[in-house]
Structures are given as structure tokens and as C-alpha cells.
Scaffold this motif. Structure first.
Motif, PDB file in Angstrom:
ATOM      1  N   GLU A  47       0.824  -1.204   0.000  1.00  0.00           N
ATOM      2  CA  GLU A  47       0.000   0.000   0.000  1.00  0.00           C
ATOM      3  C   GLU A  47       0.860   1.256   0.000  1.00  0.00           C
ATOM      4  O   GLU A  47       0.568   2.233  -0.700  1.00  0.00           O
ATOM      5  N   SER A  48       1.949   1.235   0.792  1.00  0.00           N
ATOM      6  CA  SER A  48       2.776   2.429   0.943  1.00  0.00           C
ATOM      7  C   SER A  48       3.601   2.733  -0.303  1.00  0.00           C
ATOM      8  O   SER A  48       3.746   3.899  -0.688  1.00  0.00           O
ATOM      9  N   TYR A  49       4.149   1.680  -0.934  1.00  0.00           N
ATOM     10  CA  TYR A  49       5.118   1.905  -2.006  1.00  0.00           C
ATOM     11  C   TYR A  49       4.566   1.664  -3.418  1.00  0.00           C
ATOM     12  O   TYR A  49       5.208   2.034  -4.396  1.00  0.00           O
ATOM     13  N   VAL A  50       3.397   1.026  -3.512  1.00  0.00           N
ATOM     14  CA  VAL A  50       2.843   0.744  -4.838  1.00  0.00           C
ATOM     15  C   VAL A  50       1.467   1.382  -5.014  1.00  0.00           C
ATOM     16  O   VAL A  50       1.248   2.186  -5.924  1.00  0.00           O
ATOM     17  N   LEU A  51       0.515   1.034  -4.123  1.00  0.00           N
ATOM     18  CA  LEU A  51      -0.872   1.473  -4.311  1.00  0.00           C
ATOM     19  C   LEU A  51      -1.037   2.969  -4.074  1.00  0.00           C
ATOM     20  O   LEU A  51      -1.685   3.662  -4.866  1.00  0.00           O
ATOM     21  N   ASN A  52      -0.464   3.483  -2.963  1.00  0.00           N
ATOM     22  CA  ASN A  52      -0.590   4.915  -2.692  1.00  0.00           C
ATOM     23  C   ASN A  52       0.024   5.779  -3.786  1.00  0.00           C
ATOM     24  O   ASN A  52      -0.612   6.733  -4.258  1.00  0.00           O
ATOM     25  N   PRO A  53       1.269   5.511  -4.235  1.00  0.00           N
ATOM     26  CA  PRO A  53       1.803   6.328  -5.339  1.00  0.00           C
ATOM     27  C   PRO A  53       0.993   6.210  -6.626  1.00  0.00           C
ATOM     28  O   PRO A  53       0.871   7.183  -7.378  1.00  0.00           O
ATOM     29  N   LYS A  54       0.429   5.019  -6.886  1.00  0.00           N
ATOM     30  CA  LYS A  54      -0.292   4.814  -8.147  1.00  0.00           C
ATOM     31  C   LYS A  54      -1.663   5.479  -8.125  1.00  0.00           C
ATOM     32  O   LYS A  54      -2.048   6.167  -9.068  1.00  0.00           O
ATOM     33  N   PHE A  55      -2.433   5.283  -7.037  1.00  0.00           N
ATOM     34  CA  PHE A  55      -3.799   5.796  -6.977  1.00  0.00           C
ATOM     35  C   PHE A  55      -3.854   7.238  -6.460  1.00  0.00           C
ATOM     36  O   PHE A  55      -4.637   8.044  -6.934  1.00  0.00           O
ATOM     37  N   MET A  56      -3.041   7.540  -5.457  1.00  0.00           N
ATOM     38  CA  MET A  56      -3.113   8.861  -4.842  1.00  0.00           C
ATOM     39  C   MET A  56      -2.377   9.923  -5.662  1.00  0.00           C
ATOM     40  O   MET A  56      -2.724  11.092  -5.628  1.00  0.00           O
ATOM     41  N   SER A  57      -1.322   9.491  -6.381  1.00  0.00           N
ATOM     42  CA  SER A  57      -0.491  10.406  -7.163  1.00  0.00           C
ATOM     43  C   SER A  57       0.005  11.538  -6.254  1.00  0.00           C
ATOM     44  O   SER A  57       0.588  11.287  -5.219  1.00  0.00           O
ATOM     45  N   SER A  58      -0.256  12.780  -6.649  1.00  0.00           N
ATOM     46  CA  SER A  58       0.221  13.906  -5.836  1.00  0.00           C
ATOM     47  C   SER A  58      -0.886  14.499  -4.971  1.00  0.00           C
ATOM     48  O   SER A  58      -0.782  15.631  -4.518  1.00  0.00           O
ATOM     49  N   ARG A  59      -1.944  13.734  -4.732  1.00  0.00           N
ATOM     50  CA  ARG A  59      -3.077  14.288  -3.998  1.00  0.00           C
ATOM     51  C   ARG A  59      -2.786  14.451  -2.510  1.00  0.00           C
ATOM     52  O   ARG A  59      -3.276  15.377  -1.877  1.00  0.00           O
ATOM     53  N   THR A  60      -2.037  13.549  -1.925  1.00  0.00           N
ATOM     54  CA  THR A  60      -1.755  13.643  -0.494  1.00  0.00           C
ATOM     55  C   THR A  60      -0.286  13.932  -0.253  1.00  0.00           C
ATOM     56  O   THR A  60       0.075  15.015   0.173  1.00  0.00           O
ATOM     57  N   GLU A  61       0.582  12.969  -0.534  1.00  0.00           N
ATOM     58  CA  GLU A  61       2.023  13.099  -0.292  1.00  0.00           C
ATOM     59  C   GLU A  61       2.293  13.643   1.104  1.00  0.00           C
ATOM     60  O   GLU A  61       3.072  14.582   1.303  1.00  0.00           O
ATOM     61  N   LEU A  62       1.612  13.066   2.104  1.00  0.00           N
ATOM     62  CA  LEU A  62       1.804  13.480   3.484  1.00  0.00           C
ATOM     63  C   LEU A  62       2.741  12.503   4.181  1.00  0.00           C
ATOM     64  O   LEU A  62       2.642  11.291   3.972  1.00  0.00           O
ATOM     65  N   PRO A  63       3.625  12.996   5.039  1.00  0.00           N
ATOM     66  CA  PRO A  63       4.424  12.082   5.860  1.00  0.00           C
ATOM     67  C   PRO A  63       3.514  11.255   6.771  1.00  0.00           C
ATOM     68  O   PRO A  63       2.413  11.687   7.131  1.00  0.00           O
ATOM     69  N   ILE A  64       3.995  10.072   7.144  1.00  0.00           N
ATOM     70  CA  ILE A  64       3.188   9.176   7.970  1.00  0.00           C
ATOM     71  C   ILE A  64       2.848   9.820   9.311  1.00  0.00           C
ATOM     72  O   ILE A  64       1.745   9.659   9.842  1.00  0.00           O
ATOM     73  N   PHE A  65       3.786  10.599   9.879  1.00  0.00           N
ATOM     74  CA  PHE A  65       3.510  11.272  11.151  1.00  0.00           C
ATOM     75  C   PHE A  65       2.314  12.203  11.022  1.00  0.00           C
ATOM     76  O   PHE A  65       1.413  12.206  11.876  1.00  0.00           O
ATOM     77  N   TYR A  66       2.280  13.002   9.953  1.00  0.00           N
ATOM     78  CA  TYR A  66       1.146  13.894   9.723  1.00  0.00           C
ATOM     79  C   TYR A  66      -0.145  13.097   9.588  1.00  0.00           C
ATOM     80  O   TYR A  66      -1.197  13.491  10.116  1.00  0.00           O
ATOM     81  N   THR A  67      -0.067  11.992   8.873  1.00  0.00           N
ATOM     82  CA  THR A  67      -1.268  11.180   8.652  1.00  0.00           C
ATOM     83  C   THR A  67      -1.849  10.680   9.964  1.00  0.00           C
ATOM     84  O   THR A  67      -3.057  10.791  10.210  1.00  0.00           O
ATOM     85  N   PHE A  68      -0.992  10.157  10.846  1.00  0.00           N
ATOM     86  CA  PHE A  68      -1.482   9.627  12.119  1.00  0.00           C
ATOM     87  C   PHE A  68      -2.018  10.734  13.029  1.00  0.00           C
ATOM     88  O   PHE A  68      -3.040  10.556  13.702  1.00  0.00           O
ATOM     89  N   VAL A  69      -1.338  11.892  13.048  1.00  0.00           N
ATOM     90  CA  VAL A  69      -1.832  13.010  13.859  1.00  0.00           C
ATOM     91  C   VAL A  69      -3.196  13.479  13.365  1.00  0.00           C
ATOM     92  O   VAL A  69      -4.116  13.742  14.157  1.00  0.00           O
ATOM     93  N   ILE A  70      -3.352  13.555  12.037  1.00  0.00           N
ATOM     94  CA  ILE A  70      -4.643  13.954  11.454  1.00  0.00           C
ATOM     95  C   ILE A  70      -5.732  12.958  11.838  1.00  0.00           C
ATOM     96  O   ILE A  70      -6.853  13.344  12.194  1.00  0.00           O
ATOM     97  N   LEU A  71      -5.416  11.659  11.785  1.00  0.00           N
ATOM     98  CA  LEU A  71      -6.406  10.643  12.135  1.00  0.00           C
ATOM     99  C   LEU A  71      -6.824  10.758  13.594  1.00  0.00           C
ATOM    100  O   LEU A  71      -8.011  10.613  13.927  1.00  0.00           O
ATOM    101  N   VAL A  72      -5.866  11.018  14.488  1.00  0.00           N
ATOM    102  CA  VAL A  72      -6.188  11.133  15.915  1.00  0.00           C
ATOM    103  C   VAL A  72      -7.123  12.307  16.161  1.00  0.00           C
ATOM    104  O   VAL A  72      -8.161  12.182  16.828  1.00  0.00           O
ATOM    105  N   PHE A  73      -6.778  13.477  15.619  1.00  0.00           N
ATOM    106  CA  PHE A  73      -7.589  14.673  15.865  1.00  0.00           C
ATOM    107  C   PHE A  73      -8.924  14.618  15.124  1.00  0.00           C
ATOM    108  O   PHE A  73      -9.952  15.045  15.665  1.00  0.00           O
ATOM    109  N   SER A  74      -8.925  14.103  13.897  1.00  0.00           N
ATOM    110  CA  SER A  74     -10.182  14.042  13.144  1.00  0.00           C
ATOM    111  C   SER A  74     -11.152  13.048  13.755  1.00  0.00           C
ATOM    112  O   SER A  74     -12.366  13.273  13.734  1.00  0.00           O
ATOM    113  N   GLU A  75     -10.632  11.941  14.332  1.00  0.00           N
ATOM    114  CA  GLU A  75     -11.525  10.999  15.011  1.00  0.00           C
ATOM    115  C   GLU A  75     -12.147  11.651  16.238  1.00  0.00           C
ATOM    116  O   GLU A  75     -13.320  11.431  16.553  1.00  0.00           O
TER     117      GLU A  75
END
Length: 349
Positions: free
Chosen positions: A278-306
Motif C-alpha cells: 500500500e505504501s510503495y505501490v498502491l498509494n503512489p499509483k492511486f493517490m499520485s500527488s493528492r496527499t504526499e503526506l508524511p506518515i507522522f502527519y497522517t497519524f496526527v490527522i487521524l487522531v484529531f479528526s476521530e
């Protein structure tokens, strides 16, 4: 006063920020309807994308015919899912829970004694009551969620069945007496669709890939109740990055009751491989340049958004954050792969 108003309308950035804050305030006031709003948007977005895709191959077919056929097929699928597969899903979940309870009652004495040594009876009772309350609340909300689901389906149908008329009618607001307001709303709406919608669509396809791979692996491991486990993996895979990791815990518990530590190790290897895929194949292929967020940012966003949006926050948190980055003009695709110290030195020069 008139001069101040004209200066406000001429200041595009300030004007758009005020409009954006007003939209956020309105959505906050409508938060009891957020389920319907999000369901309607997702259904409408997916159906419109499907219509555009079909019209590439069949350009002469009117859009309303494609929409009508799509919703008829969708209703038939929902009917079969409720009448045939929902009872199977409930039965398999019941079997999983019963088998785990039976296993830990017969073989988990040592584990239970160890837990009991560090956790008091009062804590166990309070936590049990807490989770029972959550379970009762969830079951109570199933009926309301079902009504919301079908209402969103109906609203998206009426929007897409008159798609061209809706677009023509909506453009009339851009020439009204408050055209600047609707132009700003159109500006944010366009960014929202190009970020939120595309990220949700990409995450949906990633979840399908993760579920297919996990299901094949579970079949080879001869795990019980494959259908229920696959449904669980699909919904957890809708959570960016963290969903695959969260699915590790229930899968490991089921695997331990079936094959002991050996199957748990197999599950760990499988989840690790899927996470890397998911990290090295699916995300680059499907997400392209839509997110490109570091994993730390992703987890912090998930914690606060939940915390802010509940269960929906785990799914829509990253797309909403990406939307704000696009509004602020943060160019994530221009991040240079250079050490921070080197960049600081160049700026100092």
C-alpha cells in the motif's frame, strides 16, 4: 461604508477566507446531518465518475439512461446484500465471537489470571459496562443510519438523473447580483471535488486491493468465516495507512484461536507485506500527488479528526486536510528530497 465593502470584495484572498469560514460555520450547524451530506456527496461523486466513464465508450447514450440503469442495478445488489448476505455476515460474526470466547475460556486461564492480577474487578466491570453501552448505542443507531443511507441514495439519484440541467441551473448563480459569493463557493467546490473526491475514490480502490489480497491469504491459511473477516478488512482499509495496522489485532486474535502463534506470525508477515504494498505501490499509483503526506502527519490527522468527527473522521480526515492545503496553496509535489540543513544553508547564502 460602501468603499469598505468594495475594498472587501476586491480583496480576493480575504473575501474567500471569510466565505470559507462561513461555509465551515454552516456545516458545523448542520453536523447532525453530516452523515447524509457525506453519503450523498460520495454517492453522487462515484455515479458521476461512472457516467463520464461510460460516455467515453458510448458517447451517444444519454446520461439519464446510464444513471437509471446504474441505480436499478445498485438497488438489486442492495436487496440481495440485505436478504442473503447480511444474515450470513451476522451468523459468521456470531461464530467468530463464540469460538473466541470458548477458546479463551478453555485455554486462556493463565492469561486471565495474569490480567486479573494487574486489573481490578471494578475496572473490568466498568469497562464492560462502557463497551456494552457503546454496543447498545451502535445497534440503536443502525436504524437511523439505514434511513440516512437510503435518503442519500435518493438525493444522489435526483441530482445525477438531471445532471446537465443541474449544471446549467447552478451556473445561473454565477451571473446573479451576488455573483462574487457564488464564484467563491464554486472555487472551493471545485477544489473540494478535485481533492476530497479523488482521495476518497483512490482510498476506495486501495481498500478493494487490500481486501482481495487479504482474502486470498486467509483462504490459503484456512481461516474460518472468510466473508465476515473480508468485510471487516474492507471497512478498516478505508482508513488511510492506519486501517491495515488496525486490522492486525482482530485478525491476530482469530488466528491465535485457530492455529496458535504460528498463524499469528503468518498474519504479521501478511499485514507487513500488504502495508508495504500500500505504501510503495498502491498509494503512489492511486493517490499520485493528492496527499504526499508524511506518515507522522497522517497519524496526527487521524487522531484529531476521530476526536472531532467520530468514525467519519478516520475516513475523511486526510482528504479534508488535503483540501485545506490546496486552498492555502501548499505545493506538496514540489518538496525537494534534500536534507533540511542543506536547504537552510542555501537560504542563508
Amino acid at each position: 461604508m460602501n468603499n469598505a465593502w468594495e475594498r472587501f470584495k476586491a480583496n480576493k484572498f480575504l473575501r474567500r477566507m471569510v466565505v470559507l469560514l462561513a461555509i465551515i460555520f454552516i456545516l458545523y450547524c448542520l453536523r447532525p446531518m453530516m452523515n447524509m451530506i457525506l453519503f450523498t456527496f460520495i454517492f453522487t461523486f462515484l455515479v458521476v465518475k461512472w457516467v463520464r466513464l461510460v460516455q467515453r465508450w458510448l458517447p451517444k447514450v444519454p446520461s439519464w439512461i446510464i444513471v437509471l440503469i446504474t441505480y436499478v442495478v445498485l438497488i438489486i445488489l442492495v436487496y440481495f446484500a440485505i436478504t442473503r448476505y447480511l444474515p450470513v455476515l451476522v451468523n459468521q460474526i456470531t461464530k467468530i465471537v463464540n469460538s473466541m470466547i470458548k477458546y479463551y475460556q478453555n485455554n486462556g486461564g493463565t492469561i486471565l489470571k495474569y490480567v486479573h492480577h494487574y486489573v481490578s474487578n471494578a475496572t473490568i466491570v466498568s469497562q464492560t459496562r462502557h463497551w456494552m453501552g457503546i454496543l447498545v448505542k451502535t445497534l440503536t443507531n443502525v436504524g437511523a443510519l439505514t434511513i440516512t443511507f437510503f435518503m442519500s441514495l435518493i438525493l444522489s439519484f435526483f441530482y445525477t438523473i438531471e445532471l446537465e440541467q443541474m449544471n446549467r441551473f447552478s451556473r445561473l448563480f454565477l451571473q446573479s447580483k451576488v455573483a462574487w459569493l457564488f464564484q467563491d463557493i464554486h472555487y472551493f467546490g471545485k477544489i473540494f471535488v478535485n481533492t476530497f473526491g479523488v482521495v476518497i475514490e483512490a482510498q476506495f480502490f486501495i481498500a478493494l486491493c487490500n481486501t482481495a489480497i487479504t482474502t486470498v491469504c486467509l483462504i490459503f491459511m484456512k481461516m474460518p468465516q472468510i466473508f465476515a473477516l473480508s468485510i471487516m478488512v474492507f471497512f478498516l482499509s478505508l482508513i488511510p495507512v492506519a486501517g491495515v495496522i488496525i486490522s492486525l489485532f482482530p485478525l491476530s486474535m482469530v488466528a491465535f484461536t485457530v492455529g496458535g502463534w504460528r498463524d499469528v506470525i503468518y498474519i504479521l508477515i501478511m499485514i507487513t507485506c500488504i502495508h508495504m504494498l500500500e505504501s510503495y505501490v498502491l498509494n503512489p499509483k492511486f493517490m499520485s500527488s493528492r496527499t504526499e503526506l508524511p506518515i507522522f502527519y497522517t497519524f496526527v490527522i487521524l487522531v484529531f479528526s476521530e476526536h472531532l468527527f467520530g468514525g467519519w473522521g478516520l475516513i475523511v480526515g486526510v482528504p479534508v486536510f488535503t483540501f485545506f492545503l490546496d486552498v492555502l496553496g501548499v505545493q506538496r509535489n514540489k518538496v525537494q528530497k534534500q536534507p533540511v540543513k542543506e536547504n537552510l544553508d542555501k537560504k542563508a547564502d
